[in-house]
Write a protein that holds these residues in place. Sequence first.
Motif, PDB file in Angstrom:
ATOM      1  N   ILE A 190      42.474  -7.627 -23.114  1.00  0.00           N
ATOM      2  CA  ILE A 190      42.229  -8.708 -22.153  1.00  0.00           C
ATOM      3  C   ILE A 190      43.161  -9.871 -22.489  1.00  0.00           C
ATOM      4  O   ILE A 190      43.186 -10.339 -23.630  1.00  0.00           O
ATOM      5  N   ASP A 191      43.909 -10.315 -21.504  1.00  0.00           N
ATOM      6  CA  ASP A 191      44.745 -11.516 -21.645  1.00  0.00           C
ATOM      7  C   ASP A 191      43.870 -12.701 -21.219  1.00  0.00           C
ATOM      8  O   ASP A 191      43.562 -12.861 -20.038  1.00  0.00           O
ATOM      9  N   ALA A 192      43.469 -13.502 -22.190  1.00  0.00           N
ATOM     10  CA  ALA A 192      42.474 -14.542 -21.903  1.00  0.00           C
ATOM     11  C   ALA A 192      43.080 -15.856 -21.396  1.00  0.00           C
ATOM     12  O   ALA A 192      42.423 -16.904 -21.463  1.00  0.00           O
ATOM     13  N   HIS A 193      44.301 -15.792 -20.926  1.00  0.00           N
ATOM     14  CA  HIS A 193      44.877 -17.019 -20.347  1.00  0.00           C
ATOM     15  C   HIS A 193      46.075 -16.665 -19.474  1.00  0.00           C
ATOM     16  O   HIS A 193      47.147 -16.365 -19.976  1.00  0.00           O
ATOM     17  N   ASN A 194      45.860 -16.688 -18.173  1.00  0.00           N
ATOM     18  CA  ASN A 194      47.008 -16.586 -17.274  1.00  0.00           C
ATOM     19  C   ASN A 194      46.699 -17.267 -15.940  1.00  0.00           C
ATOM     20  O   ASN A 194      45.583 -17.759 -15.738  1.00  0.00           O
TER      21      ASN A 194
ATOM     22  N   ILE B 291      52.549  -9.558 -11.204  1.00  0.00           N
ATOM     23  CA  ILE B 291      51.591  -9.725 -12.305  1.00  0.00           C
ATOM     24  C   ILE B 291      50.902  -8.397 -12.608  1.00  0.00           C
ATOM     25  O   ILE B 291      50.764  -7.998 -13.768  1.00  0.00           O
ATOM     26  N   VAL B 292      50.487  -7.700 -11.573  1.00  0.00           N
ATOM     27  CA  VAL B 292      49.820  -6.408 -11.785  1.00  0.00           C
ATOM     28  C   VAL B 292      50.765  -5.437 -12.494  1.00  0.00           C
ATOM     29  O   VAL B 292      50.380  -4.752 -13.453  1.00  0.00           O
ATOM     30  N   GLU B 293      52.015  -5.402 -12.071  1.00  0.00           N
ATOM     31  CA  GLU B 293      52.992  -4.513 -12.731  1.00  0.00           C
ATOM     32  C   GLU B 293      53.225  -4.918 -14.181  1.00  0.00           C
ATOM     33  O   GLU B 293      53.338  -4.097 -15.077  1.00  0.00           O
ATOM     34  N   ASN B 294      53.281  -6.234 -14.398  1.00  0.00           N
ATOM     35  CA  ASN B 294      53.491  -6.745 -15.753  1.00  0.00           C
ATOM     36  C   ASN B 294      52.305  -6.398 -16.657  1.00  0.00           C
ATOM     37  O   ASN B 294      52.489  -6.016 -17.822  1.00  0.00           O
ATOM     38  N   MET B 295      51.094  -6.502 -16.134  1.00  0.00           N
ATOM     39  CA  MET B 295      49.905  -6.136 -16.927  1.00  0.00           C
ATOM     40  C   MET B 295      49.951  -4.658 -17.290  1.00  0.00           C
ATOM     41  O   MET B 295      49.641  -4.273 -18.419  1.00  0.00           O
ATOM     42  N   GLU B 296      50.351  -3.843 -16.323  1.00  0.00           N
ATOM     43  CA  GLU B 296      50.433  -2.399 -16.606  1.00  0.00           C
ATOM     44  C   GLU B 296      51.472  -2.113 -17.685  1.00  0.00           C
ATOM     45  O   GLU B 296      51.243  -1.329 -18.602  1.00  0.00           O
TER      46      GLU B 296
ATOM     47  N   TYR C 244      52.361  -3.846 -20.160  1.00  0.00           N
ATOM     48  CA  TYR C 244      51.911  -4.186 -21.516  1.00  0.00           C
ATOM     49  C   TYR C 244      50.469  -3.731 -21.796  1.00  0.00           C
ATOM     50  O   TYR C 244      49.821  -4.236 -22.700  1.00  0.00           O
ATOM     51  N   HIS C 245      49.978  -2.804 -20.996  1.00  0.00           N
ATOM     52  CA  HIS C 245      48.665  -2.175 -21.217  1.00  0.00           C
ATOM     53  C   HIS C 245      47.529  -3.201 -21.214  1.00  0.00           C
ATOM     54  O   HIS C 245      46.592  -3.101 -22.005  1.00  0.00           O
ATOM     55  N   ILE C 246      47.642  -4.192 -20.354  1.00  0.00           N
ATOM     56  CA  ILE C 246      46.587  -5.212 -20.249  1.00  0.00           C
ATOM     57  C   ILE C 246      45.629  -4.811 -19.128  1.00  0.00           C
ATOM     58  O   ILE C 246      46.039  -4.606 -17.986  1.00  0.00           O
ATOM     59  N   ASP C 247      44.357  -4.664 -19.499  1.00  0.00           N
ATOM     60  CA  ASP C 247      43.365  -4.186 -18.534  1.00  0.00           C
ATOM     61  C   ASP C 247      42.851  -5.294 -17.628  1.00  0.00           C
ATOM     62  O   ASP C 247      42.573  -5.078 -16.455  1.00  0.00           O
ATOM     63  N   GLN C 248      42.689  -6.491 -18.239  1.00  0.00           N
ATOM     64  CA  GLN C 248      42.132  -7.612 -17.475  1.00  0.00           C
ATOM     65  C   GLN C 248      42.808  -8.909 -17.886  1.00  0.00           C
ATOM     66  O   GLN C 248      43.207  -9.059 -19.052  1.00  0.00           O
TER      67      GLN C 248
END
Length: 292
Positions: free
Chosen positions: A4-8, A20-25, A27-31
């Motif tokens: 979980i990235d707790a600040h964006n 943002i969705v592509e960037n989260m994917e 770096y394996h960030i779920d939320q």
Amino acid sequence: MKIIDAHNHPDWHGYDFQKIVENMEKYHIDQSWLMSWESPLKECCEGTAGLVCGSLFGKRDVAIPFERCVAYAERAPEKFILGFCPDPRDPQAANYLKAAHDIYGAKVCGECKFRTTYDSPDCTRLFRKAGELGMPVTLHFDYDWQTTIEKPWGEWWGGDMQNLEHLLQLCPDTNFLGHAPAFWINISKDDLWKQGPYPPEKAKVVEGGAVPTLLRKYPNLYCDISAGSGCRALRRDPEFAKQFILEFQDRILYARDYFDNIHQEFLNSLELPTEVLEKLYHKNAEKLIHDS
Ligand SMILES: [Zn+2]
């Protein structure tokens, strides 16, 4: 491991929903905690207007309006946790927070990044409401580093560590996350804060800084390691960072405030026990919003 990235933020530094969705994917960030920044643009430095979506929608003069957080969450509710912090100087702020919580399910009071000292009566009233609603409060601190008579638009946010300590005393039932340069420079008890927001890359930490001191004293203080400020504070002295993380493993949250991977790279280089990484990457974030 869940991450979980707790600040964006939405519409931030050139990133729209898809990016943002592509960037989260990547770096394996779920939320991600997706937070507003409702400062009037006239209080932000001149470069900020080009990094945020404020003024592009309607007539509201705020840097990152909450409605953009809502728009993202409506498109991918499983990916985003909503954060909203109204301008605490507005006497109705606590009511706006309640509305965001009740109507849209906002779980975080953030980002709080306003040109005021956070232990003021108006801020205190808002943060007590956040505590009542079970919402942790993400606080951005910056000293008045940039302002001169010639350049009066320099930003300062929140006050200093004395304001933070006073706030922690005034709101013992609210959980606070410290973040940003004027918070993280105080991981160390030295004079580097007088020189500017960022310490030199390899500046050894001097024991006795306000951040560890306040963490030991106040169980309602947490840390958000996002942005260059959080990463540098840890990276400047990896040996100290490891001890710091082990001591406060229940109150440190992985967070970015941007779209790079510097925090994961550093955390993963420290050879921390898996159960500690689990806390940093998701368990502490989940615990904090459990009741909101
Ligand atoms: Zn911030």
